[in-house]
Design an enzyme around this catalytic site. Structure first.
Site, PDB file in Angstrom:
ATOM      1  N   GLN A  93       0.790  11.762  17.764  1.00  0.00           N
ATOM      2  CA  GLN A  93      -0.523  11.246  17.369  1.00  0.00           C
ATOM      3  C   GLN A  93      -0.939  10.002  18.153  1.00  0.00           C
ATOM      4  O   GLN A  93      -1.953   9.390  17.859  1.00  0.00           O
ATOM      5  CB  GLN A  93      -0.572  10.999  15.870  1.00  0.00           C
TER       6      GLN A  93
ATOM      7  N   GLY B 140       0.825  -1.210   0.000  1.00  0.00           N
ATOM      8  CA  GLY B 140       0.000   0.000   0.000  1.00  0.00           C
ATOM      9  C   GLY B 140       0.855   1.254   0.000  1.00  0.00           C
ATOM     10  O   GLY B 140       0.599   2.193  -0.750  1.00  0.00           O
ATOM     11  N   HIS B 141       1.889   1.272   0.845  1.00  0.00           N
ATOM     12  CA  HIS B 141       2.810   2.413   0.858  1.00  0.00           C
ATOM     13  C   HIS B 141       3.540   2.535  -0.473  1.00  0.00           C
ATOM     14  O   HIS B 141       3.733   3.635  -0.996  1.00  0.00           O
ATOM     15  CB  HIS B 141       3.861   2.255   1.967  1.00  0.00           C
TER      16      HIS B 141
END
Length: 173
Positions: A36, A11-12
């Protein structure tokens, strides 16, 4: 520019391919952003493989691989953070208070460090992509944001670095 938290998967790497379609030079960052993560979240055990990430990025044709540590990105405790407002109050933001302020703060810092013409994010993180689009628009960043389609496993599950946490039963559900 392709900002990631690493533990790279296809995906990256599809984001790298998309960036290549829009730019002559592709920069990828790998940074696990402490801002985060809430104290109860998985910052310490978030999957990491910097050497493997560098090799995968190079094999996919990344021109510049940026792997800062937290002290480089945050040389001191941030006194100012980017607050997303109502756009972050629902869905993931509702169960992860402060998460998107951390995301937008680091994205702002990375945009200032890298100064990209194009930034590529994945559609898988739809709320994050919407918030980054608002950030770019509202703060007049001189870049074009591209949101690339989600890449999925053969069984339909969206690729994610955190998929390694799933038991076979959880994955099936």
């Amino acid at each position: 520019f392709v900002p990631t938290m690493g533990y790279l998967h296809e995906g990256h790497l599809a984001l790298v391919d998309e960036a290549r379609r829009h730019a002559d030079v592709v920069v990828m960052s790998v940074f696990v952003n402490p801002l985060q993560f809430a104290p109860t979240e998985d910052l310490a055990r978030y999957p990491r493989d910097p050497e493997g990430d560098a090799a995968k990025a190079a094999a996919r044709g990344v021109d510049l691989f940026f792997l800062p540590d937290a002290a480089e990105v945050y040389p001191r405790e941030p006194r100012v953070r980017v607050v997303p407002g109502a756009l972050a109050a629902r869905w993931e933001g509702e169960v992860r208070p402060g998460h998107f302020a951390g995301v937008l703060t680091v994205v702002t810092k990375l945009f200032h460090l890298v100064r990209p013409d194009v930034a590529v994010f994945g559609q898988k993180d739809a709320q994050q992509a919407a918030l980054v689009r608002a950030l770019v628009t509202d703060l007049d960043f001189p870049l074009r944001l591209v949101v690339a389609p989600t890449v999925r496993e053969a069984d339909g599950l969206a690729l994610s670095s955190r998929n390694v946490y799933l038991s076979p039963d959880e994955r099936a559900r």
